[in-house]
Design a protein around this motif. Structure first.
Motif, PDB file in Angstrom:
ATOM      1  N   GLU A 180     -11.391 -37.565 -55.959  1.00  0.00           N
ATOM      2  CA  GLU A 180     -11.116 -38.584 -56.981  1.00  0.00           C
ATOM      3  C   GLU A 180     -12.339 -38.825 -57.863  1.00  0.00           C
ATOM      4  O   GLU A 180     -12.221 -38.925 -59.086  1.00  0.00           O
ATOM      5  N   ARG A 181     -13.518 -38.890 -57.239  1.00  0.00           N
ATOM      6  CA  ARG A 181     -14.749 -39.083 -58.015  1.00  0.00           C
ATOM      7  C   ARG A 181     -14.992 -37.894 -58.941  1.00  0.00           C
ATOM      8  O   ARG A 181     -15.424 -38.067 -60.079  1.00  0.00           O
ATOM      9  N   TYR A 182     -14.714 -36.704 -58.460  1.00  0.00           N
ATOM     10  CA  TYR A 182     -14.895 -35.515 -59.280  1.00  0.00           C
ATOM     11  C   TYR A 182     -13.973 -35.572 -60.500  1.00  0.00           C
ATOM     12  O   TYR A 182     -14.390 -35.272 -61.610  1.00  0.00           O
ATOM     13  N   PHE A 183     -12.734 -35.953 -60.289  1.00  0.00           N
ATOM     14  CA  PHE A 183     -11.788 -36.081 -61.403  1.00  0.00           C
ATOM     15  C   PHE A 183     -12.318 -37.077 -62.427  1.00  0.00           C
ATOM     16  O   PHE A 183     -12.191 -36.855 -63.628  1.00  0.00           O
ATOM     17  N   GLU A 184     -12.899 -38.172 -61.971  1.00  0.00           N
ATOM     18  CA  GLU A 184     -13.423 -39.196 -62.869  1.00  0.00           C
ATOM     19  C   GLU A 184     -14.560 -38.665 -63.727  1.00  0.00           C
ATOM     20  O   GLU A 184     -14.683 -39.031 -64.898  1.00  0.00           O
ATOM     21  N   ARG A 185     -15.397 -37.790 -63.170  1.00  0.00           N
ATOM     22  CA  ARG A 185     -16.572 -37.277 -63.881  1.00  0.00           C
ATOM     23  C   ARG A 185     -16.277 -36.091 -64.790  1.00  0.00           C
ATOM     24  O   ARG A 185     -16.983 -35.869 -65.769  1.00  0.00           O
ATOM     25  N   VAL A 200      -4.587 -37.563 -62.269  1.00  0.00           N
ATOM     26  CA  VAL A 200      -4.994 -36.948 -63.525  1.00  0.00           C
ATOM     27  C   VAL A 200      -6.279 -37.640 -63.967  1.00  0.00           C
ATOM     28  O   VAL A 200      -6.547 -38.769 -63.585  1.00  0.00           O
ATOM     29  N   ASN A 201      -7.062 -36.938 -64.777  1.00  0.00           N
ATOM     30  CA  ASN A 201      -8.298 -37.563 -65.237  1.00  0.00           C
ATOM     31  C   ASN A 201      -8.192 -37.964 -66.706  1.00  0.00           C
ATOM     32  O   ASN A 201      -7.185 -37.700 -67.378  1.00  0.00           O
ATOM     33  N   ASP A 202      -9.243 -38.612 -67.194  1.00  0.00           N
ATOM     34  CA  ASP A 202      -9.245 -39.088 -68.575  1.00  0.00           C
ATOM     35  C   ASP A 202      -9.130 -37.937 -69.569  1.00  0.00           C
ATOM     36  O   ASP A 202      -8.509 -38.092 -70.631  1.00  0.00           O
ATOM     37  N   ALA A 203      -9.728 -36.787 -69.255  1.00  0.00           N
ATOM     38  CA  ALA A 203      -9.642 -35.636 -70.163  1.00  0.00           C
ATOM     39  C   ALA A 203      -8.194 -35.158 -70.294  1.00  0.00           C
ATOM     40  O   ALA A 203      -7.753 -34.777 -71.380  1.00  0.00           O
ATOM     41  N   MET A 225      -1.602 -28.870 -55.593  1.00  0.00           N
ATOM     42  CA  MET A 225      -1.867 -27.845 -56.594  1.00  0.00           C
ATOM     43  C   MET A 225      -2.772 -28.467 -57.647  1.00  0.00           C
ATOM     44  O   MET A 225      -2.466 -29.532 -58.186  1.00  0.00           O
ATOM     45  N   LEU A 226      -3.871 -27.794 -57.898  1.00  0.00           N
ATOM     46  CA  LEU A 226      -4.845 -28.249 -58.874  1.00  0.00           C
ATOM     47  C   LEU A 226      -4.651 -27.458 -60.156  1.00  0.00           C
ATOM     48  O   LEU A 226      -4.561 -26.232 -60.121  1.00  0.00           O
ATOM     49  N   ALA A 227      -4.590 -28.147 -61.273  1.00  0.00           N
ATOM     50  CA  ALA A 227      -4.464 -27.487 -62.572  1.00  0.00           C
ATOM     51  C   ALA A 227      -5.592 -27.934 -63.490  1.00  0.00           C
ATOM     52  O   ALA A 227      -5.801 -29.128 -63.687  1.00  0.00           O
ATOM     53  N   SER A 228      -6.332 -26.952 -64.007  1.00  0.00           N
ATOM     54  CA  SER A 228      -7.331 -27.184 -65.051  1.00  0.00           C
ATOM     55  C   SER A 228      -6.697 -26.720 -66.346  1.00  0.00           C
ATOM     56  O   SER A 228      -6.077 -25.661 -66.386  1.00  0.00           O
ATOM     57  N   GLN A 229      -6.858 -27.504 -67.400  1.00  0.00           N
ATOM     58  CA  GLN A 229      -6.137 -27.211 -68.630  1.00  0.00           C
ATOM     59  C   GLN A 229      -7.088 -27.172 -69.815  1.00  0.00           C
ATOM     60  O   GLN A 229      -7.962 -28.027 -69.928  1.00  0.00           O
ATOM     61  N   PHE A 230      -6.869 -26.160 -70.668  1.00  0.00           N
ATOM     62  CA  PHE A 230      -7.720 -25.958 -71.829  1.00  0.00           C
ATOM     63  C   PHE A 230      -6.850 -25.797 -73.068  1.00  0.00           C
ATOM     64  O   PHE A 230      -5.924 -24.992 -73.070  1.00  0.00           O
ATOM     65  N   ASP A 231      -7.185 -26.520 -74.114  1.00  0.00           N
ATOM     66  CA  ASP A 231      -6.501 -26.376 -75.398  1.00  0.00           C
ATOM     67  C   ASP A 231      -7.086 -25.143 -76.087  1.00  0.00           C
ATOM     68  O   ASP A 231      -8.237 -25.142 -76.512  1.00  0.00           O
ATOM     69  N   MET A 232      -6.282 -24.099 -76.153  1.00  0.00           N
ATOM     70  CA  MET A 232      -6.739 -22.836 -76.739  1.00  0.00           C
ATOM     71  C   MET A 232      -6.304 -22.702 -78.198  1.00  0.00           C
ATOM     72  O   MET A 232      -6.399 -21.613 -78.758  1.00  0.00           O
TER      73      MET A 232
END
Length: 187
Positions: A19-24, A43-46, A124-131
């Motif tokens: 949770e702390r990692y998501f926050e940072r 979900v995080n702020d990003a 399931m962890l998802a990292s997302q990038f606006d391409m």
């Protein structure tokens, strides 16, 4: 949007370090709980900045709400196949997604399973990038370094709590290649 009456996840069950990692993190991150319809549980702020939604609007539902009319059926099917194939530990997917305001973005999603000590997928962890913007080489290198560092950090945190991400190194290598191909202007 499929709403679930009550989340099946208790926020107290998540590892505090995760949770702390998501926050940072400045990378858009989403964590889904494995279960009925794979609802978002963190979900995080990003992620919220990327999509335009609030936490209250997204927690407890499947992230397919980001897909829309112009999202490619095969792209959606590939993502769904990954979710339902427990033999695949990680994957990378391009999906045209929609923000809350209706604008679209080309989402490059990196997904990894977090397994418990018995090898059972818990999250399931998802990292997302606006391409959407064309990336220049300097930004490409920066994204690769950031992604590698973030996956390494999450892997360490997951291991502390008896969870494991498998095959991240290959996913990173494949992702670098894909990002490079996507950033080359078409002639």
């Amino acid at each position: 949007m499929s709403q679930i009456d009550a989340p099946i996840h208790d926020p107290q069950d998540l590892p505090p370090a995760l949770e702390r990692y998501f926050e940072r993190s400045r990378i858009a991150l989403a964590l889904s709980e494995v279960g009925e319809d794979v609802p978002l549980c963190l979900v995080n702020d990003a992620f919220l900045a990327l999509t335009g939604y609030t936490r209250e609007e997204v927690l407890g539902i499947n992230c397919r709400f980001l897909q829309g009319e112009k999202s490619d059926a095969e792209d959606k099917a590939e993502l769904s196949r990954f979710v339902h194939d427990d033999m695949r530990d990680s994957g990378r997917f391009h999906v045209l997604n929609y923000r809350k305001d209706g604008s679209t973005f080309h989402n490059l999603v990196f997904m990894s399973r977090l397994r418990d000590e018995d090898g059972v997928t818990r999250y399931m962890l998802a990292s997302q990038f606006d391409m959407s913007p064309v990336l220049d080489r300097a930004r490409l290198d920066s994204n690769d370094v950031t992604l590698a560092r973030n996956l390494s950090d999450i892997d360490k945190i997951a291991k502390e709590y008896g969870l494991a991400m498998i095959s991240s190194a290959q996913l990173i290598a494949d992702s670098i290649s894909l990002i490079a191909r996507l950033s080359v202007p078409r002639t």
